[in-house]
Motif scaffolding. Sequence first.
Motif, short mmCIF file in Angstrom:
data_model
loop_
_atom_site.label_atom_id
_atom_site.label_comp_id
_atom_site.label_asym_id
_atom_site.label_seq_id
_atom_site.Cartn_x
_atom_site.Cartn_y
_atom_site.Cartn_z
N ASP A 67 0.81 -1.22 0.00
CA ASP A 67 0.00 0.00 0.00
C ASP A 67 0.84 1.27 0.00
O ASP A 67 0.58 2.19 -0.76
N SER A 68 1.80 1.34 0.89
CA SER A 68 2.63 2.55 0.95
C SER A 68 4.06 2.18 1.31
O SER A 68 4.31 1.17 1.94
N HIS A 69 4.95 3.05 0.89
CA HIS A 69 6.38 2.85 1.16
C HIS A 69 6.85 4.06 1.96
O HIS A 69 6.68 5.21 1.52
N ILE A 70 7.42 3.78 3.13
CA ILE A 70 7.86 4.84 4.05
C ILE A 70 9.38 4.77 4.17
O ILE A 70 9.93 3.73 4.52
N LYS A 105 6.30 9.20 3.28
CA LYS A 105 5.71 8.33 2.27
C LYS A 105 6.25 8.71 0.90
O LYS A 105 6.23 9.88 0.52
#
Length: 88
Positions: free
Chosen positions: A79-82, A87
């Motif tokens: 879903d997301s890359h941190i 983000k």
Amino acid sequence: MAAASVVRAAGRRSRRLFDIFVAEIPWTVSSKELKEYFSQFGSVQRCQLPFDRDTGFHRRYCWIKFSTPEEVQNVLQKDSHILEGSKV
């Protein structure tokens, strides 16, 4: 002669790279850190992180190159890359 053409075409296909574009990269993240992070999704062939000649800072975006489309899909499934609290 037709067989030789097929072999050359297959060789070109095997060298194909699959790119993803990553934006909003924090200033403090290096290409080495990007490559390490994205290697969890597959074999990173190259990380292109362009720099601004005037400022000396990177431009906060990059291209990550993978060997297969499946590796790109692995990245896109998350879903997301941190990275460093931001983000990307």
